[in-house]
Structures are given as structure tokens and as C-alpha cells.
Design a protein around this motif. Structure first.
Motif: not given
Length: 143
Positions: A14-33
Motif C-alpha cells: 500500500e505504501r509503495q502504491i501511495i508513493t507512486k500516486m503522490m506526484p500524479h494526483w498532487r497530494f502530500e500525505d495519505a491517512l490510513k483510515l
């Protein structure tokens, strides 16, 4: 209550996928819900939630079969979140080729809902109603 089957390897993926998505969707952080939300992450930009995401890392060939199967319960929860917040929810999947693809969970009215589950069931809830998302709904994340 059903056991939680998420492993440390799942969390790493999940963390690897989030890291890949960050520059594409321009978000700075992801909160695990918490599990009760039904989706994995809230995506944060400028201290505001700008999106929600359900992440999957699958040993599945993109394009095999009639589409990607997502539990109906996940679709229901994602749509409830979008309705309540006005913020979209996306399904993000890393397939066996290592490529990451995504689709919007809420903008598709399913033409098929099927019973589907694991081949080797862990418990009686491993087969459930699933929405079939056609492959054409997915967009590839460019490197």
C-alpha cells in the motif's frame, strides 16, 4: 467479528502504491483510515482531504477475464463516503506486471454483480457479491 487478514506485506505494498500516486494526483500525505470506513486511505493536500482511495496489490494479469472484481460492500462504503463528503473515491490496483491503474469507484453503474471469492477460503465470508469493473474503466499511471 471477522478477523483482519491484512499483513505487513499488504501494508508495505500500500505504501509503495501511495508513493507512486503522490506526484500524479498532487497530494502530500495519505491517512490510513480505520477499517470501519471501508476504504484504505484519505489523500491529503494543503491540510484538506482531496480524495479517498481503496488500494490493492494483486497477482492478476490486467485484461484477464471480464474485469476487476471489487466487493459490493466496498463500493457501497465508497459511495456513502462520496455522498457524505462530496469527495471522490478511487480504486487503485497494482497488477502482476507492476503497473498501477485506477478507476473512480462511484461513477460506474454496474452491469454485473456476481458472487466471487478466494479459491482457498479463510472463512465463510470469503465469497461475497462483487461489482465487475470493466478493464476499459481503468487508467494507467504513467511512470
Amino acid at each position: 467479528m471477522r478477523p483482519i487478514y491484512e499483513t505487513e506485506a499488504d501494508r508495505v505494498a500500500e505504501r509503495q502504491i501511495i508513493t507512486k500516486m503522490m506526484p500524479h494526483w498532487r497530494f502530500e500525505d495519505a491517512l490510513k483510515l480505520p477499517i470501519g470506513y471501508g476504504v484504505d486511505f484519505a489523500l491529503i493536500r494543503d491540510d484538506d482531504i482531496m480524495g479517498f482511495a481503496e488500494l490493492k496489490a494483486r497477482n492478476l494479469v490486467f485484461g484477464f477475464g471480464d474485469g476487476y472484481y471489487l466487493a459490493l460492500q466496498k463500493v457501497i462504503r465508497a459511495r456513502e463516503i462520496t455522498t457524505a463528503s462530496g469527495i471522490g473515491c478511487r480504486l487503485v490496483v497494482r497488477f502482476s506486471d507492476g503497473k498501477v491503474r485506477w478507476c473512480n469507484i462511484g461513477d460506474y453503474t454496474p452491469s454485473r454483480i456476481i458472487p466471487h471469492g478466494r479459491r482457498q477460503q479463510r472463512d465463510r465470508y470469503d465469497t461475497e457479491p462483487c461489482v465487475v469493473y470493466p478493464w476499459s474503466k481503468f487508467r494507467e499511471v504513467q511512470p
